[in-house]
Design a protein around this motif. Structure first.
Motif, short mmCIF file in Angstrom:
data_model
loop_
_atom_site.label_atom_id
_atom_site.label_comp_id
_atom_site.label_asym_id
_atom_site.label_seq_id
_atom_site.Cartn_x
_atom_site.Cartn_y
_atom_site.Cartn_z
N VAL A 42 25.64 16.28 60.15
CA VAL A 42 24.75 15.69 61.16
C VAL A 42 23.37 15.45 60.57
O VAL A 42 22.72 14.43 60.85
N GLY A 69 23.73 17.01 68.64
CA GLY A 69 23.55 16.27 67.39
C GLY A 69 22.16 16.45 66.83
O GLY A 69 21.75 17.56 66.50
N SER A 95 28.02 8.84 59.24
CA SER A 95 29.01 9.79 59.77
C SER A 95 30.43 9.31 59.51
O SER A 95 31.31 10.10 59.13
N VAL A 128 31.93 11.65 65.69
CA VAL A 128 30.47 11.51 65.82
C VAL A 128 30.06 10.06 65.56
O VAL A 128 29.25 9.47 66.30
#
Length: 347
Positions: A42, A69, A95, A128
Protein backbone atom coordinates in the motif's frame (compact mmCIF):
# COMPACT_ATOMS: atom_id res chain seq x y z
CA UNK A 1 -2.76 1.43 11.77
CA UNK A 2 -1.17 -1.02 14.23
CA UNK A 3 -4.63 -2.14 15.27
CA UNK A 4 -5.49 -2.93 11.65
CA UNK A 5 -2.21 -4.79 11.18
CA UNK A 6 -3.10 -6.81 14.26
CA UNK A 7 -6.56 -7.63 12.92
CA UNK A 8 -5.15 -8.65 9.52
CA UNK A 9 -2.52 -10.78 11.27
CA UNK A 10 -5.20 -12.47 13.37
CA UNK A 11 -7.41 -13.30 10.37
CA UNK A 12 -4.45 -14.47 8.33
CA UNK A 13 -3.13 -16.61 11.19
CA UNK A 14 -6.35 -18.63 11.33
CA UNK A 15 -6.18 -19.25 7.59
CA UNK A 16 -2.52 -20.22 7.77
CA UNK A 17 -3.28 -22.73 10.52
CA UNK A 18 -5.75 -24.36 8.15
CA UNK A 19 -3.18 -24.51 5.36
CA UNK A 20 -0.27 -25.54 7.60
CA UNK A 21 -1.61 -27.13 10.84
CA UNK A 22 1.89 -27.84 12.12
CA UNK A 23 2.68 -24.14 12.24
CA UNK A 24 1.08 -23.70 15.65
CA UNK A 25 1.44 -20.30 17.27
CA UNK A 26 3.99 -19.32 14.64
CA UNK A 27 0.97 -18.71 12.41
CA UNK A 28 0.43 -15.41 14.24
CA UNK A 29 3.98 -14.29 13.47
CA UNK A 30 3.48 -15.30 9.84
CA UNK A 31 0.17 -13.42 9.81
CA UNK A 32 1.85 -10.31 11.16
CA UNK A 33 4.56 -10.59 8.50
CA UNK A 34 1.86 -10.81 5.82
CA UNK A 35 0.10 -7.72 7.24
CA UNK A 36 3.35 -5.74 7.15
CA UNK A 37 4.01 -6.85 3.56
CA UNK A 38 0.48 -5.83 2.59
CA UNK A 39 0.91 -2.37 4.09
CA UNK A 40 4.30 -2.04 2.39
CA UNK A 41 2.58 -2.67 -0.93
CA UNK A 42 0.00 0.00 0.00
CA UNK A 43 2.92 2.30 0.74
CA UNK A 44 4.27 1.62 -2.77
CA UNK A 45 0.84 2.59 -4.10
CA UNK A 46 1.02 5.93 -2.28
CA UNK A 47 4.69 6.52 -3.19
CA UNK A 48 3.74 6.22 -6.86
CA UNK A 49 1.20 9.05 -6.38
CA UNK A 50 3.90 11.13 -4.68
CA UNK A 51 6.49 10.51 -7.40
CA UNK A 52 3.98 11.40 -10.12
CA UNK A 53 3.14 14.64 -8.34
CA UNK A 54 6.82 15.48 -7.86
CA UNK A 55 7.44 14.89 -11.57
CA UNK A 56 5.04 17.80 -12.17
CA UNK A 57 6.88 19.97 -9.61
CA UNK A 58 4.09 19.67 -7.03
CA UNK A 59 4.92 19.67 -3.33
CA UNK A 60 4.17 16.43 -1.45
CA UNK A 61 3.56 17.13 2.23
CA UNK A 62 3.01 13.64 3.63
CA UNK A 63 1.98 10.03 3.05
CA UNK A 64 -0.41 8.51 5.58
CA UNK A 65 -1.58 4.91 5.94
CA UNK A 66 -4.96 4.19 7.48
CA UNK A 67 -7.63 1.52 7.86
CA UNK A 68 -8.80 1.52 4.24
CA UNK A 69 -5.41 2.08 2.62
CA UNK A 70 -3.52 5.34 2.48
CA UNK A 71 -3.54 8.96 1.40
CA UNK A 72 -0.90 11.19 -0.17
CA UNK A 73 -1.20 14.86 0.77
CA UNK A 74 -0.20 17.02 -2.19
CA UNK A 75 0.06 20.80 -1.99
CA UNK A 76 -2.19 22.38 -4.61
CA UNK A 77 -3.95 20.73 -7.53
CA UNK A 78 -2.90 19.44 -10.93
CA UNK A 79 -2.92 22.18 -13.56
CA UNK A 80 -4.20 20.03 -16.44
CA UNK A 81 -6.53 17.04 -16.89
CA UNK A 82 -3.60 14.94 -18.12
CA UNK A 83 -1.59 15.59 -14.96
CA UNK A 84 -4.62 14.82 -12.80
CA UNK A 85 -5.09 11.56 -14.70
CA UNK A 86 -1.44 10.50 -14.36
CA UNK A 87 -1.22 11.29 -10.63
CA UNK A 88 -4.45 9.36 -9.99
CA UNK A 89 -3.95 6.31 -12.17
CA UNK A 90 -0.38 5.41 -11.18
CA UNK A 91 -1.54 4.23 -7.75
CA UNK A 92 -3.95 1.52 -8.91
CA UNK A 93 -1.54 0.52 -11.70
CA UNK A 94 1.21 0.05 -9.10
CA UNK A 95 -1.05 -2.18 -7.00
CA UNK A 96 -2.02 -4.20 -10.07
CA UNK A 97 1.65 -4.55 -11.04
CA UNK A 98 2.60 -5.75 -7.54
CA UNK A 99 -0.30 -8.21 -7.64
CA UNK A 100 0.70 -9.47 -11.09
CA UNK A 101 4.33 -9.97 -10.05
CA UNK A 102 3.28 -11.80 -6.88
CA UNK A 103 0.90 -13.99 -8.87
CA UNK A 104 3.62 -14.88 -11.35
CA UNK A 105 5.96 -15.73 -8.49
CA UNK A 106 3.63 -18.27 -6.85
CA UNK A 107 5.07 -21.16 -8.85
CA UNK A 108 8.59 -20.32 -7.63
CA UNK A 109 7.79 -21.55 -4.13
CA UNK A 110 7.46 -25.23 -3.18
CA UNK A 111 6.56 -24.60 0.43
CA UNK A 112 2.77 -24.62 0.91
CA UNK A 113 2.89 -21.79 3.46
CA UNK A 114 4.92 -19.50 1.21
CA UNK A 115 2.77 -20.29 -1.82
CA UNK A 116 -0.38 -19.43 0.12
CA UNK A 117 1.13 -16.20 1.51
CA UNK A 118 2.34 -15.00 -1.89
CA UNK A 119 -0.99 -15.91 -3.49
CA UNK A 120 -2.86 -13.99 -0.78
CA UNK A 121 -0.59 -10.99 -1.30
CA UNK A 122 -1.23 -11.17 -5.04
CA UNK A 123 -5.00 -11.34 -4.64
CA UNK A 124 -5.02 -8.52 -2.09
CA UNK A 125 -3.05 -6.18 -4.36
CA UNK A 126 -5.14 -7.05 -7.39
CA UNK A 127 -8.27 -6.25 -5.39
CA UNK A 128 -6.78 -2.98 -4.13
CA UNK A 129 -5.92 -1.99 -7.70
CA UNK A 130 -9.32 -2.90 -9.12
CA UNK A 131 -11.33 -1.33 -6.28
CA UNK A 132 -9.34 1.89 -6.55
CA UNK A 133 -10.27 2.10 -10.23
CA UNK A 134 -13.98 2.30 -9.37
CA UNK A 135 -15.02 5.63 -10.95
CA UNK A 136 -16.09 7.52 -7.86
CA UNK A 137 -14.46 9.96 -5.43
CA UNK A 138 -12.63 9.69 -3.09
CA UNK A 139 -11.12 6.66 -4.87
CA UNK A 140 -8.36 7.06 -7.45
CA UNK A 141 -10.82 5.95 -10.11
CA UNK A 142 -12.94 8.95 -9.19
CA UNK A 143 -10.03 11.25 -9.92
CA UNK A 144 -9.50 9.44 -13.23
CA UNK A 145 -13.16 10.08 -14.09
CA UNK A 146 -12.83 13.67 -12.92
CA UNK A 147 -9.84 14.16 -15.22
CA UNK A 148 -11.71 12.61 -18.16
CA UNK A 149 -14.78 14.84 -17.73
CA UNK A 150 -12.54 17.86 -17.18
CA UNK A 151 -10.58 17.06 -20.34
CA UNK A 152 -13.69 16.60 -22.50
CA UNK A 153 -15.75 19.53 -21.19
CA UNK A 154 -12.94 21.88 -20.08
CA UNK A 155 -14.89 22.24 -16.84
CA UNK A 156 -12.96 21.01 -13.85
CA UNK A 157 -15.82 21.60 -11.45
CA UNK A 158 -18.16 19.45 -13.55
CA UNK A 159 -15.61 16.65 -13.37
CA UNK A 160 -15.60 16.86 -9.56
CA UNK A 161 -19.41 16.75 -9.41
CA UNK A 162 -19.71 13.76 -11.77
CA UNK A 163 -16.98 11.83 -9.94
CA UNK A 164 -18.52 12.67 -6.56
CA UNK A 165 -21.89 11.23 -7.60
CA UNK A 166 -20.00 8.19 -8.84
CA UNK A 167 -18.58 7.89 -5.32
CA UNK A 168 -22.04 8.09 -3.81
CA UNK A 169 -23.25 5.35 -6.15
CA UNK A 170 -20.29 3.20 -5.13
CA UNK A 171 -21.13 3.85 -1.47
CA UNK A 172 -24.69 2.64 -1.95
CA UNK A 173 -23.38 -0.44 -3.79
CA UNK A 174 -20.94 -1.24 -0.96
CA UNK A 175 -23.62 -1.00 1.71
CA UNK A 176 -26.15 -2.93 -0.36
CA UNK A 177 -23.81 -5.74 -1.48
CA UNK A 178 -24.32 -7.96 1.60
CA UNK A 179 -28.08 -7.58 1.18
CA UNK A 180 -28.06 -8.98 -2.37
CA UNK A 181 -25.45 -11.69 -1.74
CA UNK A 182 -28.12 -14.38 -1.17
CA UNK A 183 -29.30 -13.81 -4.76
CA UNK A 184 -25.92 -15.18 -5.85
CA UNK A 185 -26.00 -18.14 -3.48
CA UNK A 186 -23.76 -16.42 -0.90
CA UNK A 187 -24.69 -16.24 2.77
CA UNK A 188 -23.37 -12.98 4.30
CA UNK A 189 -22.22 -12.86 7.89
CA UNK A 190 -21.87 -10.01 10.39
CA UNK A 191 -18.40 -9.12 9.08
CA UNK A 192 -19.80 -8.65 5.56
CA UNK A 193 -22.45 -6.23 6.79
CA UNK A 194 -19.98 -4.37 9.01
CA UNK A 195 -17.33 -4.09 6.31
CA UNK A 196 -19.88 -3.01 3.70
CA UNK A 197 -21.19 -0.32 6.03
CA UNK A 198 -17.71 1.00 6.93
CA UNK A 199 -16.58 1.13 3.29
CA UNK A 200 -19.88 2.64 2.20
CA UNK A 201 -19.71 5.39 4.81
CA UNK A 202 -16.08 6.11 3.89
CA UNK A 203 -17.05 6.51 0.23
CA UNK A 204 -20.20 8.53 1.00
CA UNK A 205 -18.31 10.91 3.30
CA UNK A 206 -15.53 11.45 0.76
CA UNK A 207 -17.99 11.99 -2.08
CA UNK A 208 -20.03 14.45 -0.03
CA UNK A 209 -16.87 16.41 0.80
CA UNK A 210 -16.04 16.54 -2.91
CA UNK A 211 -19.50 17.97 -3.67
CA UNK A 212 -18.97 20.62 -1.00
CA UNK A 213 -15.62 21.51 -2.56
CA UNK A 214 -17.32 21.81 -5.96
CA UNK A 215 -19.90 24.21 -4.53
CA UNK A 216 -17.14 26.32 -2.99
CA UNK A 217 -15.16 26.36 -6.24
CA UNK A 218 -18.14 27.92 -8.00
CA UNK A 219 -17.64 30.98 -5.83
CA UNK A 220 -13.98 31.42 -6.75
CA UNK A 221 -14.50 33.59 -9.87
CA UNK A 222 -15.94 36.33 -7.64
CA UNK A 223 -12.77 36.50 -5.53
CA UNK A 224 -10.61 38.99 -7.47
CA UNK A 225 -7.79 40.81 -5.66
CA UNK A 226 -8.15 44.12 -7.51
CA UNK A 227 -11.91 44.15 -7.07
CA UNK A 228 -11.62 43.62 -3.31
CA UNK A 229 -8.57 45.79 -2.64
CA UNK A 230 -8.83 48.84 -0.42
CA UNK A 231 -7.10 52.00 -1.64
CA UNK A 232 -3.91 52.57 0.33
CA UNK A 233 -1.42 55.35 0.85
CA UNK A 234 2.20 55.11 1.91
CA UNK A 235 3.40 56.78 5.09
CA UNK A 236 6.77 56.92 6.90
CA UNK A 237 7.18 54.80 10.01
CA UNK A 238 7.79 57.79 12.32
CA UNK A 239 4.61 59.62 11.28
CA UNK A 240 2.21 60.12 14.21
CA UNK A 241 -0.67 57.69 13.99
CA UNK A 242 -3.23 60.51 14.17
CA UNK A 243 -1.64 62.17 11.14
CA UNK A 244 -1.69 58.86 9.28
CA UNK A 245 -5.41 58.50 9.97
CA UNK A 246 -6.01 62.09 8.81
CA UNK A 247 -4.13 61.49 5.55
CA UNK A 248 -6.02 58.26 4.92
CA UNK A 249 -9.36 60.03 5.43
CA UNK A 250 -8.31 62.88 3.20
CA UNK A 251 -7.26 60.50 0.42
CA UNK A 252 -10.33 58.30 0.99
CA UNK A 253 -7.96 55.38 1.55
CA UNK A 254 -8.92 52.31 3.52
CA UNK A 255 -5.41 51.21 4.51
CA UNK A 256 -1.96 52.50 5.34
CA UNK A 257 1.34 51.03 4.19
CA UNK A 258 4.55 51.94 6.01
CA UNK A 259 7.22 52.90 3.45
CA UNK A 260 10.95 53.56 3.55
CA UNK A 261 12.39 56.80 2.23
CA UNK A 262 13.15 54.91 -0.97
CA UNK A 263 9.51 53.93 -1.49
CA UNK A 264 9.86 50.33 -0.33
CA UNK A 265 6.94 48.88 1.67
CA UNK A 266 8.12 47.58 5.05
CA UNK A 267 4.87 47.14 6.95
CA UNK A 268 1.07 47.14 6.86
CA UNK A 269 -0.81 49.10 9.52
CA UNK A 270 -3.04 46.66 11.34
CA UNK A 271 -6.60 47.95 11.29
CA UNK A 272 -7.54 46.16 14.52
CA UNK A 273 -4.49 47.53 16.36
CA UNK A 274 -5.34 51.05 15.17
CA UNK A 275 -8.95 50.78 16.32
CA UNK A 276 -7.98 49.41 19.73
CA UNK A 277 -5.57 52.28 20.44
CA UNK A 278 -7.14 55.08 22.56
CA UNK A 279 -7.63 58.22 20.42
CA UNK A 280 -5.71 60.39 22.89
CA UNK A 281 -2.58 58.28 22.34
CA UNK A 282 -2.59 58.45 18.52
CA UNK A 283 -0.79 61.85 18.28
CA UNK A 284 2.11 60.46 20.31
CA UNK A 285 2.38 57.02 18.74
CA UNK A 286 4.45 56.40 15.57
CA UNK A 287 2.32 54.72 12.92
CA UNK A 288 5.09 52.13 12.47
CA UNK A 289 4.36 50.78 15.96
CA UNK A 290 0.91 49.70 14.74
CA UNK A 291 2.18 47.98 11.61
CA UNK A 292 2.95 44.35 10.92
CA UNK A 293 6.41 43.98 9.43
CA UNK A 294 6.43 42.91 5.81
CA UNK A 295 7.36 39.24 5.63
CA UNK A 296 7.60 36.84 2.75
CA UNK A 297 4.09 36.17 1.54
CA UNK A 298 2.52 39.47 2.68
CA UNK A 299 3.16 41.04 -0.71
CA UNK A 300 0.90 39.58 -3.40
CA UNK A 301 0.47 40.21 -7.09
CA UNK A 302 -2.47 42.50 -7.78
CA UNK A 303 -3.44 40.27 -10.69
CA UNK A 304 -4.27 37.24 -8.53
CA UNK A 305 -7.80 35.90 -8.37
CA UNK A 306 -9.76 32.75 -7.56
CA UNK A 307 -7.91 29.67 -6.35
CA UNK A 308 -4.34 31.03 -6.87
CA UNK A 309 -5.23 33.99 -4.66
CA UNK A 310 -6.62 31.78 -1.87
CA UNK A 311 -3.61 29.46 -2.04
CA UNK A 312 -1.24 32.43 -1.78
CA UNK A 313 -3.12 33.72 1.27
CA UNK A 314 -3.19 30.28 2.91
CA UNK A 315 0.58 29.96 2.58
CA UNK A 316 1.04 33.03 4.80
CA UNK A 317 -2.06 33.64 6.93
CA UNK A 318 -2.49 37.32 7.80
CA UNK A 319 -5.20 39.95 8.25
CA UNK A 320 -3.88 42.22 5.46
CA UNK A 321 -1.73 41.91 2.34
CA UNK A 322 -0.10 44.50 0.11
CA UNK A 323 -1.08 44.17 -3.55
CA UNK A 324 1.75 45.04 -5.90
CA UNK A 325 1.53 45.76 -9.63
CA UNK A 326 3.93 44.19 -12.13
CA UNK A 327 5.97 47.42 -12.19
CA UNK A 328 6.45 47.30 -8.41
CA UNK A 329 3.95 50.03 -7.55
CA UNK A 330 1.41 49.47 -4.78
CA UNK A 331 -2.14 48.90 -5.98
CA UNK A 332 -3.76 48.71 -2.55
CA UNK A 333 -4.26 46.51 0.50
CA UNK A 334 -6.25 43.28 0.53
CA UNK A 335 -8.00 42.59 3.83
CA UNK A 336 -8.68 38.94 4.63
CA UNK A 337 -12.11 39.73 6.08
CA UNK A 338 -13.12 41.35 2.77
CA UNK A 339 -12.10 38.18 0.93
CA UNK A 340 -14.07 36.02 3.36
CA UNK A 341 -17.14 38.21 2.93
CA UNK A 342 -16.88 38.05 -0.88
CA UNK A 343 -16.46 34.29 -0.76
CA UNK A 344 -19.54 33.80 1.41
CA UNK A 345 -21.56 36.14 -0.81
CA UNK A 346 -20.68 34.17 -3.94
CA UNK A 347 -23.28 32.26 -6.01
Amino acid sequence: MFLIIGLIALVMAHRLQTVAPDLGNWAYAAGAAFAVLLYMSVLLHEISHALAARSFDMQVNSINLHFLGGATEIDGEAETPWREFIIAVVGPLTSLAVGAVAWAAISLFDDVLLRYTVASLAVANLLVGLINLVPGLPLDGGRVLQAAVWGVTRKRNLGIVVAAWGGRAAAVAAIGWPVVQPLFGITPDVVDYLLGFVIGMFLWTGATHALQVARLRRRLPGVVAKRLARPAIGVPADLPASEGVRRAQEANAGSLVVMTSGGEPVGIVNEQALRSTPPERLPWMPIGDLARRMEDGLSLSADLSGEPLLLAMNRTPASEYVLVESDGSIYGVLVTQDVDDAFRAGP
